[in-house]
Design a protein around this motif. Sequence first.
Motif, PDB file in Angstrom:
ATOM      1  N   LEU A  70       0.819  -1.213   0.000  1.00 19.71           N
ATOM      2  CA  LEU A  70       0.000   0.000   0.000  1.00 19.71           C
ATOM      3  C   LEU A  70       0.853   1.263   0.000  1.00 19.71           C
ATOM      4  N   GLY A  71       2.174   1.098  -0.076  1.00 17.84           N
ATOM      5  CA  GLY A  71       3.072   2.245  -0.113  1.00 17.84           C
ATOM      6  C   GLY A  71       3.372   2.823   1.251  1.00 17.84           C
ATOM      7  N   LEU A  72       3.183   2.025   2.311  1.00 19.39           N
ATOM      8  CA  LEU A  72       3.392   2.515   3.671  1.00 19.39           C
ATOM      9  C   LEU A  72       4.671   1.922   4.260  1.00 19.39           C
ATOM     10  N   GLY A  73       5.319   2.677   5.121  1.00 18.27           N
ATOM     11  CA  GLY A  73       6.484   2.176   5.834  1.00 18.27           C
ATOM     12  C   GLY A  73       7.821   2.569   5.266  1.00 18.27           C
ATOM     13  N   GLY A  74       7.845   3.188   4.103  1.00 18.31           N
ATOM     14  CA  GLY A  74       9.091   3.727   3.573  1.00 18.31           C
ATOM     15  C   GLY A  74       9.970   2.759   2.812  1.00 18.31           C
ATOM     16  N   VAL A  75       9.559   1.495   2.669  1.00 24.71           N
ATOM     17  CA  VAL A  75      10.326   0.511   1.898  1.00 24.71           C
ATOM     18  C   VAL A  75       9.405  -0.038   0.815  1.00 24.71           C
ATOM     19  N   SER A  76       9.856  -0.013  -0.431  1.00 23.28           N
ATOM     20  CA  SER A  76       8.961  -0.311  -1.546  1.00 23.28           C
ATOM     21  C   SER A  76       9.162  -1.690  -2.166  1.00 23.28           C
ATOM     22  N   THR A  77      10.089  -2.503  -1.658  1.00 25.93           N
ATOM     23  CA  THR A  77      10.310  -3.835  -2.216  1.00 25.93           C
ATOM     24  C   THR A  77       9.026  -4.654  -2.162  1.00 25.93           C
ATOM     25  N   ALA A  78       8.691  -5.297  -3.252  1.00 26.36           N
ATOM     26  CA  ALA A  78       7.498  -6.147  -3.279  1.00 26.36           C
ATOM     27  C   ALA A  78       7.783  -7.457  -2.550  1.00 26.36           C
ATOM     28  N   LEU A  79       6.967  -7.759  -1.547  1.00 33.24           N
ATOM     29  CA  LEU A  79       7.098  -8.997  -0.788  1.00 33.24           C
ATOM     30  C   LEU A  79       5.873  -9.873  -1.008  1.00 33.24           C
ATOM     31  N   SER A  80       6.073 -11.166  -0.904  1.00 32.38           N
ATOM     32  CA  SER A  80       4.987 -12.132  -1.025  1.00 32.38           C
ATOM     33  C   SER A  80       4.896 -12.948   0.249  1.00 32.38           C
ATOM     34  N   ALA A  81       3.671 -13.107   0.757  1.00 31.71           N
ATOM     35  CA  ALA A  81       3.407 -14.015   1.874  1.00 31.71           C
ATOM     36  C   ALA A  81       3.025 -15.353   1.260  1.00 31.71           C
ATOM     37  N   VAL A  82       3.938 -16.316   1.318  1.00 36.23           N
ATOM     38  CA  VAL A  82       3.737 -17.579   0.604  1.00 36.23           C
ATOM     39  C   VAL A  82       3.020 -18.623   1.452  1.00 36.23           C
ATOM     40  N   SER A  83       2.964 -18.398   2.754  1.00 38.58           N
ATOM     41  CA  SER A  83       2.156 -19.241   3.636  1.00 38.58           C
ATOM     42  C   SER A  83       1.952 -18.505   4.945  1.00 38.58           C
ATOM     43  N   VAL A  84       0.950 -18.938   5.695  1.00 38.73           N
ATOM     44  CA  VAL A  84       0.743 -18.433   7.050  1.00 38.73           C
ATOM     45  C   VAL A  84       1.478 -19.375   7.992  1.00 38.73           C
ATOM     46  N   MET A  85       2.396 -18.841   8.780  1.00 41.17           N
ATOM     47  CA  MET A  85       3.175 -19.678   9.684  1.00 41.17           C
ATOM     48  C   MET A  85       2.433 -20.000  10.972  1.00 41.17           C
ATOM     49  N   SER A  86       1.600 -19.054  11.429  1.00 41.10           N
ATOM     50  CA  SER A  86       0.890 -19.264  12.690  1.00 41.10           C
ATOM     51  C   SER A  86      -0.396 -18.453  12.716  1.00 41.10           C
ATOM     52  N   VAL A  87      -1.385 -19.007  13.390  1.00 38.98           N
ATOM     53  CA  VAL A  87      -2.654 -18.337  13.623  1.00 38.98           C
ATOM     54  C   VAL A  87      -2.768 -18.071  15.126  1.00 38.98           C
ATOM     55  N   ASN A  88      -3.214 -16.852  15.474  1.00 40.03           N
ATOM     56  CA  ASN A  88      -3.364 -16.448  16.876  1.00 40.03           C
ATOM     57  C   ASN A  88      -2.015 -16.449  17.593  1.00 40.03           C
ATOM     58  N   GLY A  89      -2.034 -16.452  18.940  1.00 39.97           N
ATOM     59  CA  GLY A  89      -0.795 -16.486  19.712  1.00 39.97           C
ATOM     60  C   GLY A  89      -0.449 -15.204  20.445  1.00 39.97           C
ATOM     61  N   ASP A  90      -1.310 -14.161  20.348  1.00 44.19           N
ATOM     62  CA  ASP A  90      -1.044 -12.898  21.030  1.00 44.19           C
ATOM     63  C   ASP A  90      -1.777 -12.829  22.363  1.00 44.19           C
ATOM     64  N   VAL A  91      -1.277 -11.967  23.251  1.00 42.81           N
ATOM     65  CA  VAL A  91      -1.968 -11.675  24.507  1.00 42.81           C
ATOM     66  C   VAL A  91      -2.006 -10.168  24.724  1.00 42.81           C
ATOM     67  N   ILE A  92      -3.071  -9.718  25.375  1.00 40.48           N
ATOM     68  CA  ILE A  92      -3.179  -8.336  25.840  1.00 40.48           C
ATOM     69  C   ILE A  92      -2.979  -8.359  27.344  1.00 40.48           C
ATOM     70  N   GLY A  93      -2.100  -7.514  27.832  1.00 41.04           N
ATOM     71  CA  GLY A  93      -1.822  -7.464  29.256  1.00 41.04           C
ATOM     72  C   GLY A  93      -1.837  -6.049  29.778  1.00 41.04           C
ATOM     73  N   VAL A  94      -1.954  -5.905  31.093  1.00 39.46           N
ATOM     74  CA  VAL A  94      -1.963  -4.587  31.737  1.00 39.46           C
ATOM     75  C   VAL A  94      -0.962  -4.595  32.890  1.00 39.46           C
ATOM     76  N   ASN A  95      -0.560  -3.402  33.330  1.00 39.92           N
ATOM     77  CA  ASN A  95       0.366  -3.329  34.450  1.00 39.92           C
ATOM     78  C   ASN A  95      -0.351  -3.668  35.756  1.00 39.92           C
ATOM     79  N   ARG A  96       0.409  -3.866  36.811  1.00 44.35           N
ATOM     80  CA  ARG A  96      -0.179  -4.303  38.081  1.00 44.35           C
ATOM     81  C   ARG A  96      -1.123  -3.255  38.653  1.00 44.35           C
ATOM     82  N   HIS A  97      -0.816  -1.982  38.436  1.00 39.04           N
ATOM     83  CA  HIS A  97      -1.683  -0.902  38.924  1.00 39.04           C
ATOM     84  C   HIS A  97      -3.067  -1.019  38.299  1.00 39.04           C
ATOM     85  N   LEU A  98      -3.122  -1.168  36.981  1.00 33.13           N
ATOM     86  CA  LEU A  98      -4.410  -1.325  36.308  1.00 33.13           C
ATOM     87  C   LEU A  98      -5.089  -2.615  36.725  1.00 33.13           C
TER      88      LEU A  98
END
Length: 391
Positions: A70-98
């Motif tokens: 989409l022309g974002l990020g300042g690097v214009s090399t065309a890349l291809s995603a040839v497979s999905v390596m992983s689905v999901n796997g993220d966590v949202i966390g908060v500090n102890r105060h919150l």
Amino acid sequence: MKTVTLPVAYIPLVDAAPLIVAQEMGFAEAEGLNLDLIQAPSWSSVRDMLSFGRVDAAHMLSPIPVAMALGLGGVSTALSAVSVMSVNGDVIGVNRHLADHLKAAGYQFDFKDPVAAGRALSYVHPTPIRFGVPFPFSMHVELLHYWMDAAGVAAPGAEIKVIPPPLMAEALAAGEIDAFCVGEPWGSIAVENGSGELLLPGAAIWKFSPEKVLAVRSEWAETEPHLLGRLSRATWQAGRWLASPSNMALASEILARKTYLDVPALIIERSLTGRLIISPRGDARQVDRFIEFHHGVANFPWRSQAAWIANQIAGRVGLDRHTAIEAARSVFRSDLYRRDIAPLGAEMPGASEKVEGSIREATAVASDAGKLFLLEDGFFDGRIFDPTAED
């Protein structure tokens, strides 16, 4: 077959496992490859190493090649995603105060209800929150924005701060951020060092989000089709190996090595089993399919996934959505995946796009052998994304 050494960049995360396992368990060797796995300090480094030819392939955040198209990020090399390596796997966390304020307000940390989590967070922190994320163009950012917008979290205008995954827990402990969205094991490390608690898994927001892809330069994909095929097959077979519960303990030990993630194997195993410790008190939550490497044709690069990513990015940065979606479709290379993985006898879907978010339970779909089931892929708010409806 002559063995070829292939330089590949990665970030130390559990979802780099298909590349690490491919090398350590002999799947790369069986394809005549030696993977020279080069650990990078940040996602911008991974992008630049691949774009400028330092490496031939990379473990990469799924939105990066889309954003570049989409022309974002300042690097214009065309890349291809040839497979999905992983689905999901993220966590949202908060500090102890919150976390303490959330508990005082009666929030139970059920780890599965984004609406309840969003309301509770808005109540205890009505001003914009400082969120740490690994990169501006990442599934972490997309999940956070989708959650905040749909659940009414008081965070339009939230400060998004980019922090490399291995430094996220340190940033939380130092007070540089209030919360984070990051891939494992770095959310669990924040729990282990006592600086934070886990609020939600990314899968609670989108049940089947494409987290990391195997990315190559599009030019390299065209000039080195045989090498690409060998690499794709090696990582696919590693993903299938990782999907077996009997291999999780060994996988954890491999990933834990100082050469790779350099964290205790027991922490890594939490991610692989979905049995997460969410607080320093030892509170545990089970998340089925917390991370998926194979089942439900997880590795297939659906063009509709790329379209969803582009639609989200375009809406946020003010690009034309139709143009963005069309550009993104060509980034997720389902054509190359079909060509390279077919020799393994893998089941292939009959289509290369689907309506994202529409599958509420495991569903049989048209495929080569008629034995393919897609897994639940719903968004928490019930919305769907039909890429053809945006045309």
